[in-house]
Write a protein that holds these residues in place. Structure first.
Motif, PDB file in Angstrom:
ATOM      1  N   VAL A  36      -7.387  -0.114  73.834  1.00 15.40           N
ATOM      2  CA  VAL A  36      -5.965   0.099  73.517  1.00 15.40           C
ATOM      3  C   VAL A  36      -5.763   1.453  72.854  1.00 15.40           C
ATOM      4  CG1 VAL A  36      -4.010  -0.689  72.128  1.00 15.40           C
ATOM      5  CG2 VAL A  36      -5.406  -2.361  73.347  1.00 15.40           C
ATOM      6  N   LEU A  37      -6.564   1.720  71.820  1.00 15.48           N
ATOM      7  CA  LEU A  37      -6.355   2.950  71.053  1.00 15.48           C
ATOM      8  C   LEU A  37      -6.816   4.192  71.799  1.00 15.48           C
ATOM      9  CD1 LEU A  37      -7.202   1.570  67.513  1.00 15.48           C
ATOM     10  CD2 LEU A  37      -4.954   2.084  68.486  1.00 15.48           C
ATOM     11  N   GLU A  38      -7.688   4.032  72.790  1.00 11.18           N
ATOM     12  CA  GLU A  38      -8.054   5.169  73.641  1.00 11.18           C
ATOM     13  C   GLU A  38      -6.830   5.666  74.404  1.00 11.18           C
ATOM     14  OE1 GLU A  38     -10.551   8.047  75.448  1.00 11.18           O
ATOM     15  OE2 GLU A  38     -10.878   6.753  73.693  1.00 11.18           O
ATOM     16  N   MET A  39      -5.906   4.767  74.693  1.00 13.78           N
ATOM     17  CA  MET A  39      -4.710   5.130  75.445  1.00 13.78           C
ATOM     18  C   MET A  39      -3.559   5.566  74.545  1.00 13.78           C
ATOM     19  SD  MET A  39      -5.469   4.763  78.650  1.00 13.78           S
ATOM     20  CE  MET A  39      -7.058   5.457  78.178  1.00 13.78           C
ATOM     21  N   ALA A  40      -3.697   5.376  73.238  1.00 13.54           N
ATOM     22  CA  ALA A  40      -2.651   5.757  72.288  1.00 13.54           C
ATOM     23  C   ALA A  40      -2.882   7.176  71.792  1.00 13.54           C
ATOM     24  CB  ALA A  40      -2.647   4.773  71.123  1.00 13.54           C
ATOM     25  N   HIS A  71     -12.023  -3.282  60.493  1.00 16.42           N
ATOM     26  CA  HIS A  71     -12.898  -2.110  60.357  1.00 16.42           C
ATOM     27  C   HIS A  71     -12.835  -1.205  61.584  1.00 16.42           C
ATOM     28  CE1 HIS A  71     -15.568  -5.329  58.199  1.00 16.42           C
ATOM     29  NE2 HIS A  71     -14.467  -5.074  57.525  1.00 16.42           N
ATOM     30  N   ILE A  72     -12.937  -1.805  62.761  1.00 14.38           N
ATOM     31  CA  ILE A  72     -13.054  -1.026  63.990  1.00 14.38           C
ATOM     32  C   ILE A  72     -11.734  -0.364  64.351  1.00 14.38           C
ATOM     33  CG2 ILE A  72     -13.694  -1.111  66.428  1.00 14.38           C
ATOM     34  CD1 ILE A  72     -15.922  -1.659  64.136  1.00 14.38           C
ATOM     35  N   HIS A  73     -10.630  -1.050  64.119  1.00 17.56           N
ATOM     36  CA  HIS A  73      -9.321  -0.452  64.381  1.00 17.56           C
ATOM     37  C   HIS A  73      -9.135   0.799  63.522  1.00 17.56           C
ATOM     38  CE1 HIS A  73      -9.086  -4.756  65.273  1.00 17.56           C
ATOM     39  NE2 HIS A  73      -8.175  -4.456  66.189  1.00 17.56           N
ATOM     40  N   ALA A  74      -9.563   0.718  62.262  1.00 14.73           N
ATOM     41  CA  ALA A  74      -9.419   1.863  61.362  1.00 14.73           C
ATOM     42  C   ALA A  74     -10.241   3.044  61.851  1.00 14.73           C
ATOM     43  CB  ALA A  74      -9.840   1.466  59.946  1.00 14.73           C
ATOM     44  N   ILE A  75     -11.492   2.792  62.214  1.00 13.87           N
ATOM     45  CA  ILE A  75     -12.377   3.879  62.646  1.00 13.87           C
ATOM     46  C   ILE A  75     -11.883   4.503  63.943  1.00 13.87           C
ATOM     47  CG2 ILE A  75     -14.715   4.443  63.395  1.00 13.87           C
ATOM     48  CD1 ILE A  75     -15.717   2.214  61.506  1.00 13.87           C
ATOM     49  N   LYS A  76     -11.485   3.688  64.891  1.00 17.74           N
ATOM     50  CA  LYS A  76     -10.997   4.217  66.169  1.00 17.74           C
ATOM     51  C   LYS A  76      -9.708   5.019  65.973  1.00 17.74           C
ATOM     52  CE  LYS A  76     -10.784   4.806  70.651  1.00 17.74           C
ATOM     53  NZ  LYS A  76     -11.644   5.804  71.326  1.00 17.74           N
ATOM     54  N   VAL A  87      -8.617  -3.270  80.022  1.00 20.98           N
ATOM     55  CA  VAL A  87      -7.854  -3.059  78.785  1.00 20.98           C
ATOM     56  C   VAL A  87      -7.141  -1.716  78.823  1.00 20.98           C
ATOM     57  CG1 VAL A  87      -7.996  -2.755  76.286  1.00 20.98           C
ATOM     58  CG2 VAL A  87      -9.345  -4.551  77.399  1.00 20.98           C
ATOM     59  N   MET A  88      -7.852  -0.668  79.214  1.00 18.13           N
ATOM     60  CA  MET A  88      -7.252   0.666  79.221  1.00 18.13           C
ATOM     61  C   MET A  88      -6.141   0.780  80.253  1.00 18.13           C
ATOM     62  SD  MET A  88     -10.335   3.361  78.437  1.00 18.13           S
ATOM     63  CE  MET A  88     -11.388   2.859  79.815  1.00 18.13           C
ATOM     64  N   GLU A  89      -6.351   0.239  81.423  1.00 19.91           N
ATOM     65  CA  GLU A  89      -5.325   0.314  82.476  1.00 19.91           C
ATOM     66  C   GLU A  89      -4.051  -0.396  82.037  1.00 19.91           C
ATOM     67  OE1 GLU A  89      -4.684  -0.914  87.201  1.00 19.91           O
ATOM     68  OE2 GLU A  89      -6.606  -1.303  86.206  1.00 19.91           O
ATOM     69  N   ALA A  90      -4.208  -1.607  81.506  1.00 18.51           N
ATOM     70  CA  ALA A  90      -3.039  -2.378  81.069  1.00 18.51           C
ATOM     71  C   ALA A  90      -2.374  -1.729  79.860  1.00 18.51           C
ATOM     72  CB  ALA A  90      -3.459  -3.808  80.737  1.00 18.51           C
TER      73      ALA A  90
END
Length: 336
Positions: free
Chosen positions: A49-53, A71-76, A216-219
């Motif tokens: 998700v965050l790769e596309m944001a 944790h992971i949301h923060a780091i990404k 995930v990325m496409e959607a």
């Protein structure tokens, strides 16, 4: 997507898994206190998700907010891994100066607006962030991650209703791992497919495989583009699974081994790794080397930083917790 980016994404997910595994060990060593909720198994969702944001741009980032598995949301989003680990250790160098711990990672410099311990709390905050972005005309959106269990809170329904009425640029991301703590969704929720509930709010919604990062990325790209262009909300649901218990006190007695094995076969790191191996982009030896490099980085930099960082001073107990410049009308006894 470029081949280099595909390899980077696989390495990121491997890093996230090892980060959480090492956090687990640190907790067992009694170096991490309080509650701890790990993200192992769900890496494809936050990563994809965050790769596309818009992230990695500091305060130009899209706003990101989530619950306590954060944790992971923060780091990404852009938080430094060593500062996240230091926060888990309760150190002064942590992202919340050691005052928040695992459930309250926060980094305003990256527009990561926090993990929240209260179930359902991020929903209205995400709407507020989206409203602010819309008024500013900044082109930013708000992205709100939460699990399926939070969707039975009143804040879910109230916020989705108003987000639709006010046409707010917010993406609601449901990470449906089928369990609210230890209760299976079929025992607590009339509708297993959460995206179907959103029809009550005249909001676009969809459901996708959350174990496949390509899906995930496409959607996510489609959803994020819609929110940003139309300045309207979107609800996206990803079916995923957490491999560890809800928290460190959870022995997972409510799940069967057969169920766990089915989901383990769809491990997002294994799926994507096999795909890149088949495409000739990486080899098994590459993955072994990455795993060693990641382990060394976590141990020799991130853990070392956390362990060597200072504890907060007792005399600074209220620093960063209470306003340093309170309104004088609220200072002193309540009654004179």
């Amino acid at each position: 997507m470029k081949d280099a980016d595909k390899k980077r994404l696989l390495r990121e997910m491997m890093f996230f898994r090892r980060f959480e595994d090492r956090t687990f060990e640190a907790y067992m060593e009694r170096k991490v206190g309080g509650f701890l909720h790990l993200y192992s198994g769900q890496e494809a969702v936050a990563t994809g998700v965050l790769e596309m944001a818009n992230v990695g741009k500091g305060q130009e980032n899209d706003y990101v907010i989530t619950g306590y598995r954060d944790h992971i949301h923060a780091i990404k989003t852009g938080a430094q891994p060593r500062e996240v680990m230091a926060e888990l250790y309760g150190k002064e160098t942590g992202s919340s100066k050691g005052r928040g711990g695992s459930m309250h990672i926060f980094d305003a410099s990256q527009n990561f607006m926090g993990g929240y311990a209260l179930v359902g709390q991020p929903f209205p905050l995400a709407a507020g962030l989206a409203m602010g972005a819309k008024h500013k005309g900044s082109g930013q959106i708000a992205i709100c991650f939460l699990g399926d269990g939070a969707n039975n809170q009143g804040t879910f329904h109230e916020t989705l209703n108003m987000a639709s009425v006010w046409e707010l640029p917010v993406l609601f991301v449901c990470e449906n791992n089928l369990y609210a703590i230890g209760t299976h969704i079929d025992r607590s929720t009339a509708v297993r497919d959460q995206y179907k509930r959103v029809c009550a709010y005249d909001m676009k919604a969809s459901q996708h495989d959350g174990m496949d990062i390509d899906t995930v990325m496409e959607a996510s790209k489609e959803a994020i583009d819609y929110v940003r262009k139309e300045q309207k909300p979107y609800f996206i649901e990803f079916m995923t699974y957490r491999y560890r218990g809800h928290s460190m006190s959870d022995a997972k007695g409510y799940r069967t081994k057969d169920e766990e094995e089915v989901w383990m076969e769809r491990d997002p790191i294994r799926l994507y790794g096999d795909r890149l191996i088949e495409a000739g982009l990486v080899s098994k030896d590459d993955l072994k080397q990455w795993d060693k490099e990641i382990g060394d980085e976590i141990e020799n930099d991130i853990i070392k930083f956390a362990e060597e960082s200072p504890e907060p001073k007792v005399e600074d107990l209220n620093k960063y917790v209470l306003d340093d410049n309170p309104d004088p009308r609220w200072v002193g006894p309540l009654h004179k």
